[in-house]
Write a protein that holds these residues in place. Structure first.
Motif, PDB file in Angstrom:
ATOM      1  N   GLU A 104     -30.695  -6.048 -66.496  1.00 27.23           N
ATOM      2  CA  GLU A 104     -32.583  -5.073 -66.776  1.00 27.23           C
ATOM      3  C   GLU A 104     -32.645  -3.844 -66.037  1.00 27.23           C
ATOM      4  O   GLU A 104     -33.506  -2.932 -66.665  1.00 27.23           O
ATOM      5  CB  GLU A 104     -33.264  -6.028 -67.263  1.00 27.23           C
ATOM      6  N   ASN A 105     -32.035  -4.361 -65.101  1.00 21.87           N
ATOM      7  CA  ASN A 105     -33.011  -2.879 -63.988  1.00 21.87           C
ATOM      8  C   ASN A 105     -31.914  -1.245 -64.664  1.00 21.87           C
ATOM      9  O   ASN A 105     -32.313  -0.853 -64.624  1.00 21.87           O
ATOM     10  CB  ASN A 105     -32.393  -3.568 -62.756  1.00 21.87           C
ATOM     11  N   GLU A 107     -30.629  -0.950 -67.546  1.00 23.53           N
ATOM     12  CA  GLU A 107     -31.314  -0.566 -69.185  1.00 23.53           C
ATOM     13  C   GLU A 107     -32.879   0.048 -69.102  1.00 23.53           C
ATOM     14  O   GLU A 107     -33.207   0.835 -70.123  1.00 23.53           O
ATOM     15  CB  GLU A 107     -31.800  -2.228 -69.851  1.00 23.53           C
ATOM     16  N   PHE A 108     -33.095  -0.205 -67.729  1.00 27.08           N
ATOM     17  CA  PHE A 108     -34.665   0.164 -67.682  1.00 27.08           C
ATOM     18  C   PHE A 108     -34.582   1.574 -68.276  1.00 27.08           C
ATOM     19  O   PHE A 108     -35.743   2.129 -68.005  1.00 27.08           O
ATOM     20  CB  PHE A 108     -35.994   0.039 -66.189  1.00 27.08           C
ATOM     21  N   SER A 109     -33.695   2.544 -66.440  1.00 28.27           N
ATOM     22  CA  SER A 109     -33.555   3.717 -66.617  1.00 28.27           C
ATOM     23  C   SER A 109     -33.418   4.267 -68.552  1.00 28.27           C
ATOM     24  O   SER A 109     -33.627   5.278 -69.127  1.00 28.27           O
ATOM     25  CB  SER A 109     -32.710   4.588 -66.175  1.00 28.27           C
ATOM     26  N   MET A 111     -34.326   2.628 -70.909  1.00 23.49           N
ATOM     27  CA  MET A 111     -35.918   2.183 -71.735  1.00 23.49           C
ATOM     28  C   MET A 111     -36.474   3.845 -72.074  1.00 23.49           C
ATOM     29  O   MET A 111     -36.907   4.184 -72.577  1.00 23.49           O
ATOM     30  CB  MET A 111     -36.594   1.394 -70.821  1.00 23.49           C
ATOM     31  N   LYS A 121     -28.384  -2.233 -74.216  1.00 22.82           N
ATOM     32  CA  LYS A 121     -27.306  -3.555 -73.854  1.00 22.82           C
ATOM     33  C   LYS A 121     -26.068  -3.623 -73.252  1.00 22.82           C
ATOM     34  O   LYS A 121     -25.361  -3.867 -72.459  1.00 22.82           O
ATOM     35  CB  LYS A 121     -27.709  -4.519 -73.876  1.00 22.82           C
TER      36      LYS A 121
END
Ligand SMILES: Nc1ncnc2c1ncn2[C@@H]1O[C@H](COP(=O)(O)OP(=O)(O)O)[C@@H](O)[C@H]1O
Ligand SMILES: [Mg+2]
Lengths: 223, 407
Positions: A104-105, A107-109, A111, A121
């Motif tokens: 998720e970390n 993916e965060f950037s 996002m 993902k």
């Protein structure tokens, strides 16, 4: 191709009214695909220089060109856009968002760039796989070692294919073996993906493995 | 993803979130219960006062409110009775005469308010007929029988069965007088009323006052307070006589409305204090949670998160806690109010006396009126948004580097 260039860069901090000359006159140019280590003793201005190169701070005097564009006088929000689209960051510690898992970390950037969830993902997972940290995907930062966290941080820094990755003493909190693994990883990314790295260190091992070494002392480039 | 992040952040410091949550729940329940009791009790009191005597609505001559004299009387014609029968929600009506007179028994005389009523109709409209204290109510049209306020009978030194004389100015300006037999006393709960009222049959009053078939007012019972304004409108629309007005309870009993407004203001003031406390609670916890995370915020700003998105995140976090707090608070508030509807609090002693001065029932009852839940929830939501402004502003102004350096 020139990624970043500085012209007579000066940074003077005000420390309770007392001026501190952190950078005195830096002229530096880094080209695409370079792997640069900025070395120097504590207080020599490494962090200050990286912050300026990373559009996190503004110089007192002089100019910074990023991909040929003068970013010295840009607005805060424009600098944020440049950081988001063009730069990757790895800090000494606490890089990751504690409530998000490793994947998720990463993916965060993505996002922040508005990449749809499915694509995020897949990309995060394949990059983690490539870097050999796939098994960390669902771990939270507090369930990972310092070295594992830094690898996730590297993955996050490169996932958006930045022009330049800046790392401020990324190995400072790691033992030499773990630090070596992290260096392997960054060297590999540099070699395989032609990602430009600039990072600071006063660690012997890092300095020895540098392809290009810049030594700072008292705010000046010594060599 | 921002939502997921906010949700997890919310539960990161469980203790603090639960304290904030508890404060919001507490404030919501308090506010709902308090407003419930206030509004519920108002309704209770309005109904009891209105049903005791005045009626929910009254048809009056336009001049009657300012000048309640016989000159402002009117004839209940077919148009009016037709309007009353066809208006939905108007359940029953009772024509009345209000007049002033002088009552004498032996050597004692007193000024009195004379009410001419039709018991058969009144019992469907109002409850005062049930408040007969001793004796009985007169039977309709049985002339020369009257019912007297309990205290008035004492003041006159008379008893049930005694004959008294009434003197009054008639519709045509002459003086009318007539002998009557006291058949009962009535208790109205209010001293000043009990010492100055007499009731007699509508027809008797009309003949005493030479009014023909004229009346002073027509009291109307409706199906409650909820649709009163609508019923008033539709009844008004049907009445053709332009001299007549349909008045609602608050116009007929302005003192009652004033007392309620006064109490309402005190309630709103209390609500205000409660809200301020909650606001500071939220401000404090949100500010703490934000300042604690400056380093983390610094990193996400450094990697390019827009300042506004980060501010938005802080807002979502507060919003999550507030909404959960409101849901729980509304459920508990609902239970509390329901309980107080089923088991109202009844006072005795001094409080009871105090309440009676204001013509209020010594009882606290609640209501499940949705407007309370909506307005309280809305209010708390606004407060939480407002108290989040300052922490959000701090985040908005945070520089990535300041955040990273912050320890
Ligand atoms: N925010 C600041 N305010 C005042 N002085 C600072 C600040 N940041 C760094 N300095 C000073 O600038 C000099 C260079 O610091 P820094 O760039 O952190 O060096 P390094 O990273 O090589 O240890 C030091 O003398 C340091 O004390
Ligand atoms: Mg440093």
């Amino acid at each position: 191709m020139e990624i970043v260039k500085t012209e007579n860069l000066v940074k003077i901090y005000q420390d309770n009214g007392v001026p501190v000359e952190a950078l005195k006159m830096i002229n530096l140019s880094v080209s695409k695909g370079e792997y640069v280590v900025i070395a120097g003793p504590s207080g020599s201005g490494k962090t200050t220089l990286l912050n300026l190169l990373g559009a996190l701070d503004k110089p007192t005097k002089g100019k910074i060109y990023f991909e040929g564009e003068d970013i010295t006088l840009k607005e805060k929000s424009d600098l944020a856009k440049i950081r988001l689209h063009k730069l990757g960051f790895i800090f000494q510690a606490y890089n990751l968002i504690p409530v998000l898992s490793a994947i998720e970390n990463i993916e965060f950037s993505m996002m922040l760039l508005g990449i749809p969830e499915k694509e995020r993902k897949e990309k995060a997972l394949s990059l983690m796989d490539e870097l050999g940290i796939k098994e960390l995907a669902d771990k939270r930062p507090n369930e990972m070692s310092g070295g594992q966290q830094q690898r996730v941080a590297v993955t996050r820094a490169i996932v958006n294919n930045p022009s330049l990755v800046l790392a401020d003493e990324p190995t400072a909190n790691l033992d030499s073996v773990t630090a070596g693994h992290l260096l392997d990883l960054m060297e590999r990314m540099n070699a395989e993906k032609n990602i430009t790295f600039i990072f600071s260190s006063h660690d012997r091992q890092v300095i020895d493995r540098a392809k290009r070494l810049i030594i700072l002392k008292d705010g000046l480039i010594e060599s | 993803m921002l939502l997921k992040l906010a949700w997890r952040n919310t539960w990161r410091n469980k203790r603090r979130s639960i304290i904030t949550l508890a404060a919001i729940v507490f404030a919501t329940v308090m506010a709902i219960a308090m407003r419930g009791i206030q509004l519920g009790t108002y309704t209770l009191n309005i109904r009891s006062v209105v049903e005791l005597f005045s009626g929910y609505l009254q048809i009056q001559d336009k001049r009657f409110l300012d000048n309640p004299s016989l000159a402002s009387s009117f004839v209940v014609d077919k148009n009016i009775t037709g309007a009353l029968k066809t208006t939905k929600g108007a359940l029953a009506y009772a024509p009345r005469i209000y007049a002033d007179g002088l009552i004498s028994f032996k050597d004692n005389s007193r000024g009195v308010a004379i009410f001419g009523v039709e018991p058969e109709r009144e019992k469907d409209v109002t409850t005062f007929i049930k408040n007969i204290n001793s004796g009985r109510f007169f039977i309709s049209d049985s002339s020369n029988q009257i019912v007297v306020g309990e205290q008035l009978l004492k003041n006159l030194d008379a008893n049930i069965g005694d004959e008294i004389v009434l003197l009054a100015q008639c519709y045509d300006g002459t003086l009318g007088n007539q002998k009557y037999k006291v058949v009962g006393t009535v208790k109205l709960g209010v001293q000043e009323l009990e010492s100055s009222v007499i009731f007699m049959g509508l027809k008797s009053a009309q003949s005493l006052l030479s009014m023909g078939s004229r009346v002073s007012v027509v009291a109307v019972k409706t199906n409650g307070l909820t649709h009163l304004a609508e019923i008033n409108r539709s009844l008004s629309a049907k009445i053709e006589n332009a001299n007549l007005n349909v008045l609602s309870w608050n116009k007929i009993n302005p003192e009652l409305e004033q007392a309620i407004q006064l109490d309402n203001v005190s309630g709103i003031l209390f609500l205000g204090i409660l809200i301020v406390i909650v606001a500071f609670g939220i401000l404090n916890t949100v500010l703490m949670s934000v300042v604690e995370r400056f380093r983390e915020f610094g990193v996400v700003l450094a990697i390019g998160m827009p300042q506004l998105s980060l501010t938005y995140l802080v807002y979502i976090e507060t919003f999550i806690i507030t909404v959960i707090g409101l849901i729980v608070g509304n459920i508990l508030g609902c239970i509390a109010n329901y309980y107080l509807i089923v088991y109202p609090i009844t006072f005795g002693g001094e409080i009871k006396k105090l309440y009676e001065i204001y013509h209020f029932l010594p009882q606290l009852k609640s209501t499940l009126n949705p407007s309370i839940f909506i307005s309280v929830s809305f209010l708390i939501l606004i407060i939480s948004v407002l108290s989040c402004l300052y922490p959000a502003y701090k985040v908005y102004k945070l520089e990535a580097l300041k955040g990273i350096r912050h320890t």
